[in-house]
Design a protein around this motif. Structure first.
Motif, PDB file in Angstrom:
ATOM      1  N   LYS A 100       1.743   1.102  -2.178  1.00  0.00           N
ATOM      2  CA  LYS A 100       2.137   2.100  -3.167  1.00  0.00           C
ATOM      3  C   LYS A 100       3.252   2.940  -2.545  1.00  0.00           C
ATOM      4  N   SER A 157      -2.775   2.684 -12.072  1.00  0.00           N
ATOM      5  CA  SER A 157      -2.043   1.420 -12.171  1.00  0.00           C
ATOM      6  C   SER A 157      -1.543   1.205 -13.594  1.00  0.00           C
ATOM      7  N   GLN A 162       2.169  -4.385 -13.421  1.00  0.00           N
ATOM      8  CA  GLN A 162       1.534  -5.049 -12.276  1.00  0.00           C
ATOM      9  C   GLN A 162       1.471  -6.558 -12.440  1.00  0.00           C
ATOM     10  N   LYS A 173       1.984  -0.029  -9.393  1.00  0.00           N
ATOM     11  CA  LYS A 173       1.143   0.897  -8.633  1.00  0.00           C
ATOM     12  C   LYS A 173       1.873   2.155  -8.167  1.00  0.00           C
TER      13      LYS A 173
END
Length: 281
Positions: A100, A157, A162, A173
């Motif tokens: 992240k 998220s 993603q 993220k």
């Protein structure tokens, strides 16, 4: 100890929460709670202080991420069998790693910003591990010696980014505000066993996640030793250890995702609680 950083974003001051729950200021002793302050020597010196002699902080200040100067956030995916099952993924043979961005960091009660056009923003309550001393090619039996303490985290998220936009998970993220951390850093002497922690999360008052770190597929020493094969973990780095079942993606018969106005509340035994209101960015 329960160590905090409080104040306006970008101007947080170091502090601690004493045994009576009073926030105490540490700024006369430390410039911040960053990598340089997470060494065993500094933490031991702080633990020896009579907290009652520190000045109390008036009012209810905003809490920031309890760790300043974070270098990287390394995450473990699918680390609970029940979550892997609800995601329709096989149980991994090795830890699944992703990152992240540090620009995703926010305070535990700051708003979560839903990206423009996002449709699948989701929640994930997690145990976070804060590194105190450099870890490179460490063994499982010594891995916990490199830990300064633990934090509560929400690995927010955007599932479409993603999984439906190609490439790696990181872009789903890493949006700003997608890593609420805190309220405090609990030092490892106060939380000696990271494998017996209840984790829970509610959305609009409805309990969605209710798990325990005893159900890790890969425990904390395994995760730290594994990551340290591929990159050095430096003081101030945060490792997020995965989430139990109950995320929005896994709701049956229809997945349920966050929208502006939704309220997330989450907590973990010994690690405190967070509350976030979702807003449109």
């Amino acid at each position: 100890m329960k160590l905090i950083r409080y104040g306006t974003p970008g101007a947080e001051r170091p502090g601690l929460v004493d045994a009576q729950g009073v926030v105490r200021d540490l700024s006369m002793l430390l410039p911040d709670l960053g990598p340089a302050q997470l060494s065993p020597r500094t933490l031991a010196a702080l633990a020896a202080i009579d907290a009652g002699r520190l000045p109390p902080v008036e009012g209810e200040p905003r809490l920031g991420c309890p760790v300043g100067g974070v270098g990287k956030i390394v995450c473990v995916g699918l680390n609970y069998a029940d979550h892997a099952k609800e995601a329709g993924m096989p149980i991994p043979a090795e830890p699944v790693l992703f990152m992240k961005a540090i620009t995703a960091l926010s305070g535990p009660n700051d708003p979560v910003r839903i990206p423009p056009g996002a449709q699948k923003t989701d929640w994930e309550v997690e145990l976070g591990v804060v590194i105190g001393t450099r870890a490179s090619h460490v063994r499982k039996d010594t891995a916990l010696q490199h830990v300064a303490g633990y934090v509560l985290a929400n690995d927010v998220s955007e599932r479409a980014y993603q999984s439906e936009r190609g490439g790696q998970w990181d872009k789903g993220k890493s949006y700003d505000s997608f890593a609420p951390i805190g309220p405090w850093l609990v030092t490892s002497d106060e939380l000696p066993d990271p494998h017996a922690i209840n984790l829970w999360l509610e959305v609009n008052g409805q309990r969605m996640q209710d798990g325990n770190t005893r159900n890790f597929i890969f425990d904390v020493p395994t995760v730290l030793a594994y990551i340290s094969q591929f990159m050095s973990l430096e003081p101030g780095d945060i490792v997020l250890t995965g989430t139990p079942a109950g995320v929005g993606l896994g709701q049956k018969p229809t997945p349920w995702f966050l929208k502006p106005g939704d309220v997330m509340r989450l907590g973990a035994a010994g690690l405190g609680e967070q509350t976030q209101i979702c807003i449109a960015d």
